[in-house]
Design an enzyme around this catalytic site. Structure first.
Site, PDB file in Angstrom:
ATOM      1  N   LYS A 214       0.762  -1.226   0.036  1.00 51.49           N
ATOM      2  CA  LYS A 214       0.109  -0.120   0.009  1.00 51.49           C
ATOM      3  C   LYS A 214       0.821   1.335   0.033  1.00 51.49           C
ATOM      4  O   LYS A 214       0.536   2.283  -0.680  1.00 51.49           O
ATOM      5  CB  LYS A 214      -0.861  -0.010   1.343  1.00 51.49           C
ATOM      6  CG  LYS A 214      -1.610   1.287   1.480  1.00 51.49           C
ATOM      7  CD  LYS A 214      -2.816   1.483   0.599  1.00 51.49           C
ATOM      8  CE  LYS A 214      -3.156   3.107   0.475  1.00 51.49           C
ATOM      9  NZ  LYS A 214      -4.272   3.271  -0.357  1.00 51.49           N
ATOM     10  N   CYS A 268      -3.622  10.852   1.251  1.00 50.89           N
ATOM     11  CA  CYS A 268      -3.071   9.745   0.895  1.00 50.89           C
ATOM     12  C   CYS A 268      -1.634   9.818   0.431  1.00 50.89           C
ATOM     13  O   CYS A 268      -0.584   9.672   1.051  1.00 50.89           O
ATOM     14  CB  CYS A 268      -3.716   8.944  -0.024  1.00 50.89           C
ATOM     15  SG  CYS A 268      -5.819   8.596   0.390  1.00 50.89           S
TER      16      CYS A 268
HETATM   17  N1  SAJ Z   1      -1.884  14.640  -9.193  1.00 52.40           N
HETATM   18  C1  SAJ Z   1      -0.944  15.366  -9.960  1.00 52.40           C
HETATM   19  N2  SAJ Z   1      -0.465  14.732 -11.044  1.00 52.40           N
HETATM   20  C2  SAJ Z   1      -1.057  13.650 -11.667  1.00 52.40           C
HETATM   21  C3  SAJ Z   1      -1.781  12.850 -10.742  1.00 52.40           C
HETATM   22  C4  SAJ Z   1      -2.211  13.500  -9.673  1.00 52.40           C
HETATM   23  O1  SAJ Z   1      -0.436  16.522  -9.559  1.00 52.40           O
HETATM   24  O2  SAJ Z   1      -0.573  13.262 -12.604  1.00 52.40           O
HETATM   25  C5  SAJ Z   1      -2.104  15.135  -7.780  1.00 52.40           C
HETATM   26  C6  SAJ Z   1      -3.729  15.453  -7.618  1.00 52.40           C
HETATM   27  O3  SAJ Z   1      -4.147  16.690  -8.402  1.00 52.40           O
HETATM   28  C7  SAJ Z   1      -3.709  15.370  -6.167  1.00 52.40           C
HETATM   29  C8  SAJ Z   1      -2.758  14.281  -5.702  1.00 52.40           C
HETATM   30  O4  SAJ Z   1      -1.873  14.370  -6.965  1.00 52.40           O
HETATM   31  O5  SAJ Z   1      -3.682  16.588  -5.661  1.00 52.40           O
HETATM   32  C9  SAJ Z   1      -3.423  12.917  -5.640  1.00 52.40           C
HETATM   33  O6  SAJ Z   1      -4.316  12.570  -6.463  1.00 52.40           O
HETATM   34  P1  SAJ Z   1      -4.573  11.157  -6.974  1.00 52.40           P
HETATM   35  O7  SAJ Z   1      -5.524  11.131  -7.956  1.00 52.40           O
HETATM   36  O8  SAJ Z   1      -3.085  10.910  -7.417  1.00 52.40           O
HETATM   37  O9  SAJ Z   1      -4.695  10.342  -5.816  1.00 52.40           O
HETATM   38  P2  SAJ Z   1      -5.735  10.060  -4.319  1.00 52.40           P
HETATM   39  O10 SAJ Z   1      -4.924  10.601  -3.329  1.00 52.40           O
HETATM   40  O11 SAJ Z   1      -7.192  10.564  -4.571  1.00 52.40           O
HETATM   41  O12 SAJ Z   1      -5.917   8.435  -4.278  1.00 52.40           O
HETATM   42  C10 SAJ Z   1      -4.871   7.752  -4.162  1.00 52.40           C
HETATM   43  C11 SAJ Z   1      -4.706   6.588  -5.211  1.00 52.40           C
HETATM   44  N3  SAJ Z   1      -3.332   5.994  -5.230  1.00 52.40           N
HETATM   45  C12 SAJ Z   1      -2.701   5.702  -6.328  1.00 52.40           C
HETATM   46  O13 SAJ Z   1      -3.459   6.051  -7.499  1.00 52.40           O
HETATM   47  C13 SAJ Z   1      -1.590   4.896  -6.244  1.00 52.40           C
HETATM   48  C14 SAJ Z   1      -5.860   5.638  -4.774  1.00 52.40           C
HETATM   49  O14 SAJ Z   1      -5.995   4.480  -5.418  1.00 52.40           O
HETATM   50  C15 SAJ Z   1      -5.546   5.350  -3.389  1.00 52.40           C
HETATM   51  O15 SAJ Z   1      -6.700   4.354  -2.832  1.00 52.40           O
HETATM   52  C16 SAJ Z   1      -5.449   6.403  -2.440  1.00 52.40           C
HETATM   53  O16 SAJ Z   1      -4.584   7.275  -2.765  1.00 52.40           O
HETATM   54  C17 SAJ Z   1      -5.555   6.111  -1.047  1.00 52.40           C
HETATM   55  O17 SAJ Z   1      -6.610   6.006  -0.279  1.00 52.40           O
HETATM   56  O18 SAJ Z   1      -4.401   5.792  -0.555  1.00 52.40           O
END
Ligand code: SAJ
Length: 421
Positions: A214, A268
């Site tokens: 995780k 997360c």
């Molecule tokens: N972000 C970027 N650039 C990207 C992708 C994301 O700047 O290319 C930013 C987003 O804008 C946001 C942050 O990252 O601020 C996090 O967003 P996210 O969509 O990457 O993730 P979370 O926090 O909504 O959910 C993550 C997910 N983990 C992964 O994709 C590895 C989700 O599957 C998990 O269940 C969740 O964390 C968790 O609960 O741990």
């Protein structure tokens, strides 16, 4: 022959616990949901929800009305227990396991031989063993997997959630699960519970492997976003369009760079990598640096906005107005937790004398930190009044905006308008 599960007690009714409880209840298991928050408990018992997640309200309403789900304040006897409480960090990024500890103490009081306990909260490696040790102290009358091989009174497993906010119900069903038992039998027992609603594959492994898995998933994403963010700052310095660079580089069959943004938010990705750093500080320069790069990005965006502001003022623009488009931590949600966009708007409101507008279609009221320093307006109002339009979140509504006739300066952190940041 092990008895099938009839009753499940889910401790923690937030973004993971409540959908999981509702999903189990929809499969006609009797579910007791536990939370310390009276607002959550009352809402659920009225068939309502206290969080925003598509379709969850319907499932909770049906489960409560049909008598399969009810909420209360303390764990009660059940066949299985799921712990889904938060694991924030304290100062210096030290993990705060107090919610897990409290949940485990509550469960210990009602444990019976034959029970299964699953920890789902994102946790540093060895936290499942910490929970098992706590049970040993609280319940010397029972046996546990790490003391009693593969035939203990209580089975214990770690199984992280991996769902994406906004798609939780779908992903709860479809995603594969990593199920880490403290013994092979613990894994099998936990898999049999998940199989009541999971259609993805449930992979059996050890508790430590599942815990690490995780953390590694979220650290992997963080490191890759940090790479994109670093590239965006280098490109800005060299007057190269970062969005074109990434788009073209990603045509390489083995390159897949993520998207830069104003920073990384949510509870997360911005938190979990620290759990790895905390355990093994000497071995984590890359993971730590990625966190630092992403955490520093909002400051860089603020500096970039302020330098544009200075240019405007030197051109004689009096009392300029800045409009921030988006305050949520990612697109198409209302969640402002740990949001870099909110952080940027707050900083601008504190250090600049410019008038500040915010457009956030997913909220109806500004958070207290901005309430008296910023005006919540709709997008056309913002475009009509702003001298600088800062695109912070790529909400669907913003992608449809045609900025070609906007006369002011655009700072675009997401690459969907004019491409500057
Ligand atoms: N972000 C970027 N650039 C990207 C992708 C994301 O700047 O290319 C930013 C987003 O804008 C946001 C942050 O990252 O601020 C996090 O967003 P996210 O969509 O990457 O993730 P979370 O926090 O909504 O959910 C993550 C997910 N983990 C992964 O994709 C590895 C989700 O599957 C998990 O269940 C969740 O964390 C968790 O609960 O741990």
């Amino acid at each position: 022959m092990t008895k099938p599960f009839e009753t499940v007690c889910v401790v923690g009714l937030g973004y993971i616990g409540l959908p999981t409880a509702a999903m189990l209840a929809s499969r006609k298991l009797k579910v007791i949901g536990v939370d310390v928050n009276p607002r959550a408990v009352n809402a659920i018992n009225n068939g309502e929800i206290h969080i925003v997640e598509p379709d969850l309200d319907m499932i909770v309403d049906a489960a409560v009305n049909q008598g399969y789900l009810r909420a209360t304040f303390a764990p009660e006897e059940a066949d299985a227990f799921i712990i889904a409480v938060p694991t924030p960090f304290k100062d210096d990024h030290i993990p705060d396991l107090s919610y897990i500890e409290e949940a485990a103490r509550g469960i210990a009081k009602v444990l019976k031989p034959g029970n299964l306990v699953i920890l789902e909260s994102t946790s540093p490696v060895t936290t499942t063993e910490f929970v098992a040790d706590l049970f040993v102290k609280e319940r010397p009358d029972l046996t546990f997997p790490h003391q009693d091989g593969d035939a203990p009174d209580i089975n214990i497993a770690y199984c992280p959630e991996r769902v994406l906010p906004g798609r939780i119900l779908l992903e709860l069903i479809e995603n594969d699960r990593v199920v880490g038992g403290m013994s092979p039998r613990c894994s099998k027992r936990a898999v049999s519970l998940y199989e009541t609603f999971v259609e993805g594959t449930c992979v059996e492994t050890t508790a430590r492997t599942a815990e690490m898995c995780k953390l590694v998933e979220n650290a992997y994403r963080d490191v890759n976003i940090a790479f994109a963010n670093e590239i965006s700052m280098i490109c800005d310095e060299l007057s190269v369009n970062v969005w074109d660079v990434i788009k073209h580089a990603n045509r390489h069959p083995r390159v897949n760079i993520l998207q830069p943004g104003p920073g990384v938010g949510g509870h997360c990705i911005a938190v979990d990598p620290w759990f790895i750093v905390w355990r093994t500080p000497e071995l984590t320069p890359l993971i730590r640096t990625a966190r630092e790069v992403n955490d520093a990005k909002p400051e860089w965006v603020v500096a970039s906005i302020l330098s544009r502001l200075k240019e405007l003022e030197s051109q004689g623009v009096k009392a300029p107005t800045i409009a921030c488009f988006g305050l949520a931590f990612k697109p198409d949600i209302d969640d402002l937790r740990e949001s870099p966009s909110l952080n940027i708007a707050e900083t601008i409101s504190q250090i600049s004398t410019a008038s500040l507008l915010a457009v956030e279609p997913n909220i109806s009221e500004l958070p207290a930190s901005l309430a008296d320093k910023c005006e919540l307006v709709d997008q056309s109002d913002a475009l009509a009044r702003a001298d600088i339009a800062v695109l912070l979140v790529d909400h669907t509504e913003f992608k449809a905006i045609d900025t070609s006739s906007f006369p002011g300066v655009i700072v675009d952190c997401r690459g969907i308008w004019a491409r500057t940041a």
